[in-house]
Design a protein around this motif. Structure first.
Motif, PDB file in Angstrom:
ATOM      1  N   GLY A  71       4.808  -0.267   6.319  1.00  0.00           N
ATOM      2  CA  GLY A  71       4.216   0.669   7.263  1.00  0.00           C
ATOM      3  C   GLY A  71       3.033   0.107   8.016  1.00  0.00           C
ATOM      4  O   GLY A  71       2.541   0.734   8.962  1.00  0.00           O
ATOM      5  N   THR A  72       2.565  -1.073   7.629  1.00  0.00           N
ATOM      6  CA  THR A  72       1.433  -1.713   8.294  1.00  0.00           C
ATOM      7  C   THR A  72       1.699  -3.206   8.393  1.00  0.00           C
ATOM      8  O   THR A  72       2.478  -3.783   7.620  1.00  0.00           O
ATOM      9  CB  THR A  72       0.117  -1.517   7.512  1.00  0.00           C
ATOM     10  OG1 THR A  72       0.214  -2.211   6.257  1.00  0.00           O
ATOM     11  CG2 THR A  72      -0.157  -0.042   7.265  1.00  0.00           C
ATOM     12  N   ARG A 121       9.367   2.022  10.265  1.00  0.00           N
ATOM     13  CA  ARG A 121       8.104   2.772  10.339  1.00  0.00           C
ATOM     14  C   ARG A 121       7.217   2.325  11.493  1.00  0.00           C
ATOM     15  O   ARG A 121       6.203   2.981  11.780  1.00  0.00           O
ATOM     16  CB  ARG A 121       7.356   2.669   9.015  1.00  0.00           C
ATOM     17  CG  ARG A 121       8.166   3.217   7.849  1.00  0.00           C
ATOM     18  CD  ARG A 121       7.372   3.373   6.575  1.00  0.00           C
ATOM     19  NE  ARG A 121       8.241   3.817   5.490  1.00  0.00           N
ATOM     20  CZ  ARG A 121       7.820   4.283   4.314  1.00  0.00           C
ATOM     21  NH1 ARG A 121       6.513   4.358   4.068  1.00  0.00           N
ATOM     22  NH2 ARG A 121       8.678   4.652   3.385  1.00  0.00           N
ATOM     23  N   SER A 176       0.830  -1.202   0.000  1.00  0.00           N
ATOM     24  CA  SER A 176       0.000   0.000   0.000  1.00  0.00           C
ATOM     25  C   SER A 176       0.867   1.256   0.000  1.00  0.00           C
ATOM     26  O   SER A 176       2.104   1.184   0.076  1.00  0.00           O
ATOM     27  CB  SER A 176      -0.901   0.009   1.233  1.00  0.00           C
ATOM     28  OG  SER A 176      -0.139   0.322   2.399  1.00  0.00           O
ATOM     29  N   GLU A 213       1.281   3.115   2.361  1.00  0.00           N
ATOM     30  CA  GLU A 213       1.894   3.260   3.675  1.00  0.00           C
ATOM     31  C   GLU A 213       3.314   2.703   3.718  1.00  0.00           C
ATOM     32  O   GLU A 213       4.020   2.871   4.712  1.00  0.00           O
ATOM     33  CB  GLU A 213       1.050   2.535   4.735  1.00  0.00           C
ATOM     34  CG  GLU A 213      -0.349   3.069   4.891  1.00  0.00           C
ATOM     35  CD  GLU A 213      -0.369   4.501   5.390  1.00  0.00           C
ATOM     36  OE1 GLU A 213       0.380   4.799   6.340  1.00  0.00           O
ATOM     37  OE2 GLU A 213      -1.111   5.311   4.817  1.00  0.00           O
ATOM     38  N   SER A 214       3.730   2.047   2.632  1.00  0.00           N
ATOM     39  CA  SER A 214       5.018   1.371   2.594  1.00  0.00           C
ATOM     40  C   SER A 214       5.762   1.753   1.319  1.00  0.00           C
ATOM     41  O   SER A 214       5.177   2.282   0.374  1.00  0.00           O
ATOM     42  CB  SER A 214       4.824  -0.150   2.646  1.00  0.00           C
ATOM     43  OG  SER A 214       4.004  -0.521   3.738  1.00  0.00           O
TER      44      SER A 214
END
Length: 488
Positions: A75-76, A119, A40, A42-43
């Protein structure tokens, strides 16, 4: 940064066929690009010649740093899941880096895909449960800073820059271990991404076998993204470091007196005998700690009375104490090793001092930049009484005093020599302890200190069969075997 590619559309069978002619780097590049396509926003994936790539691959010891094909910063937890699935399908080697403080080559680095957990930096406090939620990318400095406003803290690292993840998953000796046990003894839960891509929680009640395995079992079962640790009230503390030279007899006497007579669990010391070629001299460092603003009268007088080169002992915040104890590698290569002890006698302490001086004489003229360090850690024999069964230690019958041996040097040409010397020195000191009556010839070694060619049996002993069963259950296709570290 992402790099588009059409090669990920090839079937895995086709990839294997091409890899037979193109070599493994082809698969590594395919895995990098496939990861970039599935994660995603987020990464991110990073490639050579970027600042992020360099930072993601950097390790505290130069000998532990490897140039990967790419790096990924998930990130997740969901993106960690996607990354693991790609790596498992393509059978791509990978490294998992928290803060990169391991000194064992290849344990958190790789030529394949480097996963940097940078992260995952959450630090939150649940006052009702007295639990801290801590992201796996944190260093302990950030954890202590995040909890300081609440006047609470956790059992964690003793010097600045140490990562939460590897430290915790390997056991975790702390200034506070006399009071609360190892860091693994204070973990109440893990969020972990299994190699199958499933995200689960592991606690004493939920996935309890996985919970047992993660407490000292490192990355054999998946990638931990969040740690849940018990907190305790934190006041100001008293402590700091004294640096001396030329007074080893007095330092040995002070250390022996403390070990023999101080049973207050709030007190701790580290006595480190060093030779530093950069300074051309032997120096001794003593770190003093008391978990209150003022220690009892007389407890540390022997140390305070020593003539010092520098001294910064004071009443201060716990974070201030940690920030004052920086462990620098100075861009050198480095290994750790250890001796497990049950007792410190004056003769054994003198033998440790003599090892520093002996190997100085053997190495200072032939090994550029050599740094030699033997770190004495007097800990109460009750240290293992605070926790429950865990992957490490395999037995809680006797508390282990882990002597930390650290050597650093400049040239890769000396890697094999230093490995041999450190193993020889550890064996010699073990023999001295055995001759004094300590039954430590086969005692489990602390995995966060053990040299990379230590056998699994010497670390996990009777727990190995159980750990291998847990490994097979949660990682049936041995995806985590593609990463470095102690493997079941």
């Amino acid at each position: 940064m992402r790099r588009a590619t059409t090669v990920v559309l090839l079937s895995f069978t086709s990839l294997l066929a091409v890899a037979q002619t193109q070599g493994p780097n082809f698969i590594y590049e395919v895995a990098c690009d496939a990861i970039a396509d599935v994660i995603s926003s987020e990464s991110d994936v990073y490639y050579p010649e970027t600042q992020e790539y360099t930072s993601d691959n950097f390790h505290w010891a130069l000998s532990s740093t490897t140039n990967s094909t790419c790096t990924v910063e998930p990130g997740t937890a969901e993106d960690v899941s996607k990354v693991l699935l790609v790596l498992g399908v393509t059978r791509t080697p990978f490294g998992i880096k928290g803060a990169g403080h391991t000194a064992n080559p290849g344990y958190s680095s790789t030529a394949g895909v480097q996963i940097a957990m940078t992260r995952f930096t959450e630090v939150t406090y649940d006052a009702e449960a007295n639990v801290a939620r801590i992201g796996a990318g944190n260093i302990w400095d950030n954890v202590y800073a995040g909890l300081e406003p609440y006047n609470v803290s956790v059992v964690g690292g003793r010097v600045s820059g140490i990562g939460v993840a590897g430290f915790t998953l390997g056991g975790g000796y702390s200034f506070k271990s006399n009071e609360y046990g190892l860091t693994v003894d204070t973990v109440v839960g893990f969020e972990v991404v299994l190699p199958t891509g499933i995200i689960v929680n592991a606690t004493a009640d939920e996935n309890s076998d996985l919970f047992f395995g993660l407490k000292g079992g490192f990355n054999n079962f998946g990638i931990v993204t969040t740690f849940y640790l018990q907190t305790h009230p934190q006041t100001a503390v008293w402590g700091g470091t004294i640096v001396t030279t030329g007074v080893d007899d007095e330092v040995v006497a002070a250390t022996q007196n403390f070990y023999n007579n101080v049973t207050d669990p709030k007190a701790a010391i580290l006595t480190t005998f060093n030779y530093d070629a950069a300074l051309g001299m032997s120096i001794t460092e003593m770190t003093l700690y008391y978990n209150a603003p003022t220690p009892p009268d007389g407890m540390f007088d022997d140390f305070i009375a020593l003539p010092s080169l520098t001294q910064n002992v004071s009443t201060r915040s716990y974070l201030s104490l940690i920030l004052s104890t920086v462990e620098a590698s100075d861009g050198l290569r480095g290994y750790f090793h250890t001796v497990s002890l049950y007792d410190y006698s004056t003769s054994l302490l003198n033998a440790i001092v003599n090892e520093t001086e002996f190997w100085r004489g053997q190495l200072e003229s032939d090994v550029p930049g050599v740094f030699i360090s033997y770190d004495v850690e007097p800990i109460l024999p009750s240290v293992f009484s605070h926790g429950s069964d865990s992957a490490w230690p395999p037995s809680r019958e006797n508390g282990i005093l882990p002597l930390n041996i650290y050597y650093a040097w400049a040239s890769p040409e000396n890697d094999t020599l230093i490995n041999h010397i450190m193993a020889q020195s550890a064996d010699y000191l073990t023999q001295i302890a055995v001759a004094e009556g300590q039954d430590v010839a086969e005692t489990s070694l602390y995995p966060n200190y053990a040299l990379y060619n230590t056998t699994m049996e010497r670390i996990y002993a009777g727990n190995l069969p159980r750990l291998r069963e847990i490994k097979a259950k949660y990682d049936p296709f041995n995806v985590m075997g593609l990463s470095g570290g102690w493997k079941f």
